[in-house]
Design an enzyme around this catalytic site. Sequence first.
Site, PDB file in Angstrom:
ATOM      1  N   SER A  73       1.235  -1.554   0.108  1.00 43.36           N
ATOM      2  CA  SER A  73      -0.113  -0.379   0.116  1.00 43.36           C
ATOM      3  C   SER A  73       0.930   1.057  -0.013  1.00 43.36           C
ATOM      4  CB  SER A  73      -1.309  -0.309   0.909  1.00 43.36           C
ATOM      5  OG  SER A  73      -1.798   1.472   1.075  1.00 43.36           O
TER       6      SER A  73
ATOM      7  N   PRO B 256      -3.046   2.836  22.236  1.00 45.02           N
ATOM      8  CA  PRO B 256      -2.014   1.913  22.122  1.00 45.02           C
ATOM      9  C   PRO B 256      -1.904   1.784  20.711  1.00 45.02           C
ATOM     10  CG  PRO B 256      -3.378   0.315  23.271  1.00 45.02           C
ATOM     11  CD  PRO B 256      -3.891   1.379  23.048  1.00 45.02           C
TER      12      PRO B 256
ATOM     13  N   GLY C 283      -0.354  -0.789  17.468  1.00 48.73           N
ATOM     14  CA  GLY C 283      -0.587  -1.788  17.171  1.00 48.73           C
ATOM     15  C   GLY C 283       0.595  -2.622  16.760  1.00 48.73           C
TER      16      GLY C 283
END
Length: 549
Positions: A69, A503, A505
């Site tokens: 991506s 948080p 990932g």
Amino acid sequence: MTFNLRQVYAFAREYHQKREAQKDVQYGTAGFRSHADHLDYVMYRMGLLAVLRSRAKGSQVIGVMITASHNPEQDNGVKLIDPMGEMLEQRWEKLATDLVNVSDVDLEAQVAKICADEGIDNNNPAKVYVGMDTRYHSPQLAKAVLNGVAAMKGSVRDFGIVTTPMLHYFVTCSNTDMAYGLPTEEGYMNKLLTAFKNIRGNSFEKGNYVNKVYYDGANGVGSLKMLGFIKKLDGYLDVKVFNSNGKINYNCGADYVKTNQRAPEGMPELEPNARCVSVDGDADRVVYYFTDEEGVFHLLDGDRIATLIAGYLKDLVEKCGVEIEMGLVQTAYANGASTDYIMNQLKVPVACVPTGVKHLHHKALDYDIGVYFEANGHGTIIYSTNAKAKIRAASEDTALTPEQRTAAKLLLRTIDLTNETVGDAISDMLLVETVLHSKGWSLKDWLGTYTDLPNVLMKIKVEDRNVITTTDAERVCVTPAGVQDAINEIVAKYNKGRSFVRPSGTEDVVRVYAEADTKENTLQLALEVANVVYDKAGGVGPRPELPKI
């Protein structure tokens, strides 16, 4: 067909060995993604899993897309596409993680375990579609996927270089017996272009809308495919393509523009207020922008696209008179001004979900018309079967006025212009162009619908990101104790203040988002919340400093 799992291990040992030093990896929203040199064995095993998934889903087609991506050129990745174009079912994400992380010696046993647990008969057919982006290492990685499919005796259709949304579309078309369209590149292009041209009609310019757009293709597959679209647009939209043959995503593309709040490199010097658009490396994100007469850069991101399209659809629904429930789905990162505009000006219900496209897509299914976009420019619209039936009936109902039937027909064409399976930069761009043309708007007019609140995103390094847990779509911090109370006290000091923490990932980092009425208040709010996180969640390294916008 007879099948022997031994060949799965034999292929791996001979051609796609996993080095003992390879770290464990985890399948997430983006699938697996890392430096391309570390992915050969991962690709092979995803070929295996795609066949297993196809058999588990009654021999329906499963997609395998090879792309990283918006990541830099040296990276690559892989993700599976479920039968209706959705991302892989969450329960199977763990199966993918487990399969990739076992040793070569244990690979055969792990495949056998999945088959036993999921009731998979390996004598049944399996169909897999494979696509890839333009990175130089994608063809070699695609061969590993194809070998995985072959090892499991699945059948494969290799589409070569395609955008990620195109492969989602192909999978959906095949699994709906072509009801959604033809599973070919030509079928995809013709569906979108036919709808676009029918809506636009013979008048290409209107009001402040100028029929010219400058397109940054991120040096990826999006530029390649847009050049193909241009040949068939027949002047209905004048697209000037830039960044089509350099290093993918390097100082260009949607993520670069969004992150740096500036135009990409590789674009010419343009007249003030020229309409510009950037997609990312695999063409599933899109953002708009322009530079005004004073040289000030203005970004219209996914939040803006969502409000533009939602307003257009709501107007058409009201004009045709059908009873349809419409909603817009956002994450906590959506600018508060956009949420206020949607709820109080457009009068469209808003739902907030945790970060991640899978959460937005799932929630959008709750509505007859569900609009969702992340601020990064990834999003689409989903129309329920009920909505489509009502709109189609309205378009043919002679008891309705001609104006109502016309609005219903326009809605049907808008549905055809939408890739409902996933965020699609090309489809979304054509939708935005359709709405701007309909309203006779320039980007300045669009920007004037509301004023974004100043906002900032900070990253705080911590010893262990897992000490931070959240609820209420990540807007409320549950642990450590006292963090949310401190945030509430700080936010209360600032006009239009809002802040939350979550948080990361992938790394031991806690992200702090803040917005307020002024730039100065936003920066101070972010700094105060960042220091709370540093003190109460095990911050490491230097204390947070005043961020920049």
